[in-house]
Design an enzyme around this catalytic site. Structure first.
Site, PDB file in Angstrom:
ATOM      1  N   CYS A  81      51.845 -13.498  31.185  1.00 54.43           N
ATOM      2  CA  CYS A  81      52.632 -12.496  31.911  1.00 54.43           C
ATOM      3  C   CYS A  81      53.394 -13.126  33.065  1.00 54.43           C
ATOM      4  CB  CYS A  81      51.720 -11.377  32.416  1.00 54.43           C
ATOM      5  SG  CYS A  81      50.371 -11.942  33.481  1.00 54.43           S
TER       6      CYS A  81
ATOM      7  N   HIS B 154      47.007  -9.974  36.906  1.00 55.20           N
ATOM      8  CA  HIS B 154      48.121  -9.577  36.051  1.00 55.20           C
ATOM      9  C   HIS B 154      49.391  -9.476  36.889  1.00 55.20           C
ATOM     10  CE1 HIS B 154      50.121  -8.096  32.591  1.00 55.20           C
ATOM     11  NE2 HIS B 154      50.221  -6.834  32.979  1.00 55.20           N
TER      12      HIS B 154
ATOM     13  N   ASN C  78      55.703  -3.402  33.438  1.00 56.93           N
ATOM     14  CA  ASN C  78      54.508  -4.078  32.946  1.00 56.93           C
ATOM     15  C   ASN C  78      54.884  -4.871  31.695  1.00 56.93           C
ATOM     16  OD1 ASN C  78      52.026  -4.900  32.058  1.00 56.93           O
ATOM     17  ND2 ASN C  78      51.143  -2.851  31.865  1.00 56.93           N
TER      18      ASN C  78
END
Length: 641
Positions: A68, A224, A249
């Protein structure tokens, strides 16, 4: 039916097989390797294209790989065509072109320069779909190709499983990146952060991260990263002013059920036309967060410095263009320049630099360390060095301190005990850190350091400033063995070995590069009657241009099957020095040795001579040179009084 793919380029250095997916396991990716197949874009999508036909579909989705941090950093390229073309050079043949060969090249900024990484376009898939990163426009393939090139640079896809957005942004932009801790900041600092985010939201990439899970309003995960895609002002029916941040996201799905979540009743507090503007713009994985709730739920914000139309980096605090920049490489060497932090009496042994500021200037000093065992960019394309892949890149705790001095002749010990003009509050395990300061005209002493002494490593020091500056290294004398007058008196025999360092042949650079083993080796023997040997390396400079040179002396292992490079050098004339010649006296035990001359950076060409001196009455040196045309030996007799 997709067009045939036979005869297309297959990268032998990063082939479509398990070795490119994992290098040792330990991540959730390993059990899936047997199910992953490799397909080219035309086998995945009927009419593949590099970039989204609709720019609003340019956001990336993560897939099953835990990168990510890299996907979020790629948003910087989505916002700037100039940066995108720097990383993904235009003009490459794609699937509709007759010249298409299945080969693509991407660029990354690594340790001071841009590096080309060439790959094939075979991409990991589960079934007929990409299993790692992909664009919302599933026919656009620039992001999975860029991810593959980045994985090759790191050795495998698995090496991208965890990382820092700040590091990826530096690799993609070559600029400065600032990371702010949200939860530890005071209220006035938070307001200042939010103000700058509002001012810069259209000009630079902004990311936010959750480092540990909280009992909050969404399932944001842990460790994250997210992308802040927009920040807007809003007003309720009752005149209450709002600041809403639009967050994406990379999982590609909404994970937010907070006060201003998509299905929240809060939207009824706005006029329908206003709320529709906010909600209609949401893409897959995006959600709106009110600023106070944002500060409660997220731990960090990472912001890349914007680049103006003239390619100058701009300060994120003043918008001032940083028109002047310089950079120098350096090393911490055990026993010589690895002095450790200010807690150590040896702190003064660290590498030292002069920074000359000519006018009142806004200055950023950036210190980047080279991760240990990282593959040299010069070796990325060398198939014979493919096996030199590091699974992880450990970092040392590093720091940077700056003092102002009145003149160049100063007392070093008194200076380093005095208060600093600017400095890191503590040593940190970051790949790159930077200081921001306003400096008046004058001389400044700059010292980069590791926290522990005798920690060996390589670093890059960069300075960005609004006004002219000069950065230079403070050179020190090379360490030599103390000798008496009786030791140096008498007739010495000197053997000169001439050679050349040639690009892509034997110019391997310093020990900080994996290509170091390509450098020439000059054998000699020390007998039981002689211990002192003077070694001198001279480069034949063209004009006034000199490379940074140095050398190491290794003892040849008794086991002929072992490489001399598996052990530490017996003598080292480092750090590398920008001088025509360097020399030292070595106190060596009897045995067989090799001298390895080198420049600091790989692929720097020059002619050189190595002089090996010993007393004639002590028959101690016998040349065993076997490098043919590259090296030749000349015998010289010197009388030293």
């Amino acid at each position: 039916m997709p067009p045939p793919t036979s005869g297309l380029f297959v990268d032998p250095e990063f082939p479509p097989c398990v070795s490119s997916l994992v290098r040792g396991g330990g991540t959730p990716l390993s059990p899936l390797c047997d199910r992953i197949t490799w397909l080219r874009p035309q086998e995945i999508f009927a009419s593949p294209h590099l970039f989204p036909e609709n720019s609003t579909l340019g956001l990336g989705k993560q897939g099953i790989l835990g990168d990510c941090w890299f996907i979020c950093a790629c948003f910087a390229l989505h916002k700037s065509n100039k940066l995108l073309h720097q990383v993904f050079p235009p003009g490459q043949y794609t699937w509709k072109d007759p010249e298409y060969t299945g080969r693509f090249t991407c660029r990354f900024w690594r340790f001071g320069r841009w590096v080309d990484v060439t790959i094939d376009d075979c991409l990991p898939c589960l079934g007929q779909k990409l299993c790692f990163s992909h664009c919302q426009d599933q026919g656009a393939f620039w992001l999975p190709l860029l991810e593959k090139a980045y994985a090759k640079l790191h050795g495998s896809y698995e090496s991208l499983w965890a990382g820092q957005v700040v590091d990826a942004l530096v690799d993609l932009t070559g600029g400065l990146v600032e990371r702010w801790s949200v939860e530890d900041a005071e209220d006035n600092v938070r307001k200042k952060m939010l103000c700058r985010m509002l001012d810069l939201k259209d000009r630079c990439a902004i990311s936010c991260s959750v480092l540990h899970s909280k009992e909050g309003s969404g399932h944001l995960g842990e460790f994250h990263a997210f992308t802040i895609t927009d920040i807007q002002h809003g007003v309720t029916k009752y005149g209450q002013e709002l600041i809403l941040l639009r967050v994406h996201n990379p999982w590609g799905r909404s994970c937010w059920s907070g006060a201003w979540g998509k299905n929240s009743d809060k939207w009824s507090l706005m006029d329908k036309s206003d709320s529709a503007k906010f909600l209609n713009d949401l893409k897959d994985g995006e959600f709106w967060v009110e600023n106070e709730e944002f500060l409660q739920e997220f731990n960090e914000v990472t912001m890349a410095f914007p680049v103006d139309e003239m390619d100058y980096i701009q300060s994120i605090w003043t918008d001032c263009p940083l028109l002047h920049t310089q950079q120098l490489h350096g090393s911490w060497v055990k026993g010589q320049t690895a002095g450790g932090s200010r807690n150590n009496v040896s702190f003064a042994d660290n590498p030292k630099f002069w920074l000359v500021v000519k006018e009142l200037s806004e200055v950023y000093l950036a210190l980047m360390q080279r991760p240990q065992s990282e593959i040299s960019a010069d070796c990325t394309h060398r198939s014979q060095l493919r096996s030199v892949i590091s699974k992880s890149y450990p970092l040392y705790a590093i720091g940077l301190h700056v003092w102002k001095v009145e003149k160049r002749r100063f007392n070093l010990q008194k200076t380093i005990l005095s208060p600093v003009v600017a400095g890191t509050s503590s040593h940190s395990y970051d790949r790159q850190l930077h200081l921001h300061c306003e400096l008046s005209p004058g001389y400044y002493l700059v010292i980069p350091s590791t926290f522990l002494r005798d920690t060996e490593g390589d670093f890059l020091l960069r300075v960005f400033s609004s006004e002219p500056i000069i950065l230079s290294e403070i050179t020190s004398h090379q360490p030599i063995v103390k000798t008496s007058e009786d030791d140096v008196k008498g007739t010495w025999e000197t053997r000169e070995v001439k050679g050349q360092l040639k690009k892509d042949v034997n110019a391997g650079g310093s020990r900080n590069f994996s290509s170091y083993c390509l450098n020439p080796t000059i054998p000699f023997i020390v007998s039981s009657k002689t211990r002192l040997v003077r070694v001198t390396l001279k480069q034949h400079c063209q004009g006034k241009h000199c490379h940074a040179i140095g050398f190491h002396v290794y003892m040849v292992p008794y086991d002929s099957g072992l490489s001399p490079f598996v052990q530490e050098p017996r003598a080292s004339c480092v750090p590398h020095s920008y001088s025509p010649e360097v020399s030292m006296v070595c106190d060596l035990c009897p045995g067989q040795y090799i001298i390895v001359p080198s420049t600091y950076l790989p692929n720097q060409e020059c002619d050189f001579s190595v002089f090996i001196s010993t007393k004639m009455e002590r028959k101690s040196i016998q040349s065993q040179e076997t490098l043919g045309k590259i090296l030749k030996e000349v015998s010289v007799v010197k009388v030293m009084n």
